[in-house]
Design a protein around this motif. Structure first.
Motif, mmCIF file in Angstrom:
data_model
loop_
_atom_site.group_PDB
_atom_site.id
_atom_site.type_symbol
_atom_site.label_atom_id
_atom_site.label_comp_id
_atom_site.label_asym_id
_atom_site.label_seq_id
_atom_site.Cartn_x
_atom_site.Cartn_y
_atom_site.Cartn_z
ATOM 1 N N VAL A 1 0.978 -1.345 0.150
ATOM 2 C CA VAL A 1 0.109 -0.045 -0.003
ATOM 3 C C VAL A 1 0.926 1.227 0.069
ATOM 4 O O VAL A 1 0.439 2.472 -0.407
ATOM 5 N N LEU A 2 2.032 1.099 0.127
ATOM 6 C CA LEU A 2 2.940 2.297 0.108
ATOM 7 C C LEU A 2 3.145 2.676 -1.257
ATOM 8 O O LEU A 2 3.279 3.999 -1.578
ATOM 9 N N GLU A 3 2.995 1.984 -2.060
ATOM 10 C CA GLU A 3 2.935 2.225 -3.616
ATOM 11 C C GLU A 3 1.502 3.046 -3.972
ATOM 12 O O GLU A 3 1.335 3.567 -4.969
ATOM 13 N N LEU A 4 0.340 2.863 -3.157
ATOM 14 C CA LEU A 4 -0.533 3.702 -3.348
ATOM 15 C C LEU A 4 -0.518 4.951 -2.634
ATOM 16 O O LEU A 4 -1.482 5.852 -2.771
ATOM 17 N N GLY A 5 0.654 5.239 -1.788
ATOM 18 C CA GLY A 5 0.729 6.674 -1.262
ATOM 19 C C GLY A 5 0.014 6.376 0.236
ATOM 20 O O GLY A 5 -0.173 7.420 0.714
ATOM 21 N N VAL A 6 0.110 5.324 1.013
ATOM 22 C CA VAL A 6 -0.249 5.123 2.057
ATOM 23 C C VAL A 6 0.703 4.571 2.966
ATOM 24 O O VAL A 6 1.284 3.590 2.691
#
Length: 539
Positions: free
Chosen positions: A389-394
């Motif tokens: 989810v870091l790839e989603l900006g989270v």
């Protein structure tokens, strides 16, 4: 071993026979005494059925009115055990009458009768006892002895799945003190039951079972089952490698290290045991429906299963696995689409900052994800989710936290959970996780996101109370459809339970097959679930 329905339950500590032992293994049958020694990840804190120990129908000490029968790839049947016949159910499913087998004796020599059944269930229902499984019986109005060998359960409303609650182990009424808190009961350390085994010794590190000399059926051929505690996964690997034990339970990736080792078998068991994370209602990001949906469609569950579970599991969008047959809706899934997830967050006003993390109105797309620190699988699943989810900006911060510390934070911080405690009816698999009466009606990990949808409640209640199977199927398919339209959590996978056993054990004994398992697992399950029924091969 793992849990029951208490705060210890989802932590994986109590209501199963999971344990371990010292001394050399005996799978080869070379010992004068037929002994199996098992190394376990967790030891039960109590052996009391009123506290939920062994409440899934496969208790070795205390037995239920019903038990489980089935194969490794199917939902088990619930069949009579202490009951003389299947329950007689009234036309409206609010009255369940059970005839008890005659001439059944407890290990202390006392006779089983209806009073024992009534006393066991009333003790669980009594608020004063503080039984951790009391919430399972909220629909039970009363239990009464019709005569010495007949019990009648009266429900507040119809509940077809009530048969799953007839798996609870029965204790002698003479050992039950009215209004006594479960932690004060003598049954915690010295249980008395009708099952195939009795407790020879029990400490926080070691449990030894030996045959119940008053058991009504054929005496177990395995004359001693010894369980020894080794909480650390790597320690269990080392001790199994050294040849000290006949078997153990391990996370998938560690179990796979035995696949090419001579003298060991790796045994995987399918389950209805899900892993997923709550989405706290008081966090600005996770309380946004768009964020909840984006988190569900923006993760690659297959990648997580390959990387964390070594392929030993199945992607899960919700709480109902395929083994439920027509109740399972294969179309109710979150298709992985990271581009769509990113766009959904953009459309909802969550815009990436210079550091790559999204913000809206000064609030960051961030939350803390708690996991039980001693559980490496939950840790690794949490890390894999956070990475994706870091790839989603989270931004997800991981924190190892015990359940006692997690409970007061459940509204603001996420937690990696497991479930599927009594999955032998679809109702008991989903009701507590999705009905708005929870968590108030149960524990903090029941519906931890405080999901509330009147239509979901109506469908869950229809599934619970309907006597028509087609209507139940329709209700639970609607439940799944509603959930994928408005998810309350991120369910990741149904995890296979993995066991390592000496090859010599299966060569020496017949009966080492597995059942479809609930959340509860450990050395009480796996290839040892029916150890009392094992028969020796010719040697």
């Amino acid at each position: 071993m793992t849990s029951t329905r208490s705060a210890l339950a989802l932590c994986g500590v109590v209501s199963i026979l999971v344990l371990g032992a010292c001394g050399g293994g005996s799978g080869s049958g070379s010992d004068a005494e037929e002994k199996i020694t098992l190394l376990t990840a967790a030891m039960p804190e109590t052996l009391n059925p009123i506290a939920g120990y062994g409440n899934t129908g496969k208790g070795k000490i205390n037995e239920g009115l019903l038990t489980l029968r089935g194969g490794a790839d199917e939902l088990p049947e619930l069949v009579p055990n202490l009951a003389a016949a299947p329950p007689e159910v009234s036309a409206d499913a609010t009255s369940w009458t059970v005839a008890i087998q005659p001439d059944v004796t407890f290990s202390d020599g006392s006779a089983l009768d209806a009073t024992d059944v009534v006393s066991t269930y009333e003790a669980i229902m009594d608020e004063a006892t503080a039984s951790p499984i009391a919430g399972d019986l909220v629909n039970l109005r009363s239990v009464e002895a019709v005569d010495e060998t007949t019990v009648r359960f009266t429900l507040k409303q119809p509940q077809v799945s009530f048969r799953t609650l007839l798996l609870i182990g029965i204790a002698p009424s003479e050992t039950i003190t009215a209004a006594q808190k479960v932690e004060e009961s003598v049954l915690n350390q010295e249980p008395i039951g009708t099952g195939p085994y009795v407790v020879d010794s029990f400490t926080p590190e070691r449990l030894v079972l030996t045959p119940n000399q008053r058991y009504r059926k054929k005496a177990p051929q395995v004359e001693k089952v010894v369980y020894l505690l080794a909480a650390d996964d790597n320690t269990r690997v080392q001790r199994m490698t050294a040849g000290e034990f006949d078997g153990t339970v391990l996370p998938p990736r560690l179990a796979e290290t035995f696949a090419d080792r001579d003298g060991f078998d790796v045994v995987g068991s399918k389950t209805a045991d899900w892993r997923g994370l709550s989405l706290p209602p008081d966090n600005p990001f996770t309380s946004d429906p768009a964020a909840r949906m984006a988190l569900n469609i923006g993760i690659d569950r297959d990648e997580i299963i390959t990387g964390v579970l070594a392929g030993r599991g199945r992607a899960a969008s919700g709480f109902i696995p395929p083994e439920y047959g027509e109740y399972y809706d294969p179309t109710a899934v979150f298709e992985f689409d990271r581009d769509r997830a990113n766009q959904m967050l953009e459309d909802a006003g969550w815009v990436r900052g210079k550091d790559g993390i999204r913000t809206r109105g000064g609030e960051r797309a961030a939350f803390t994800l708690m996991y039980r620190p001693s559980d490496l699988l939950r840790r690794d699943l949490s890390a894999a989710f956070a990475s994706q989810v870091l790839e989603l900006g989270v931004d997800v911060t991981l924190q190892g936290v015990d359940f006692a510390q997690a409970e007061p934070r459940i509204a603001t911080d996420a937690i990696l959970l497991g479930g599927g405690d009594t999955p032998y009816d679809v109702d008991s698999q989903v009701f507590k996780m999705l009905h708005s009466s929870y968590p108030e009606a149960g524990s903090f990990y029941d519906n931890p996101s405080t999901f509330a949808d009147p239509e979901m409640d109506r469908q869950l209640e229809a599934g619970r109370t309907s006597l028509d199977e087609d209507s139940r199927v329709a209700a639970y398919r609607k439940v799944q459809d509603l959930y994928v339209r408005s998810p309350s959590m991120v369910v990741l996978a149904f995890v296979d339970h993995m066991y390592v056993q000496k090859t010599s054990v299966a060569k020496a004994w017949d009966g080492t097959s597995t059942l479809l398992e609930p959340h509860e697992h450990g050395t009480a399950w796996g290839p040892w679930v029916d150890i009392d029924l094992w028969t020796a091969r010719d040697r």
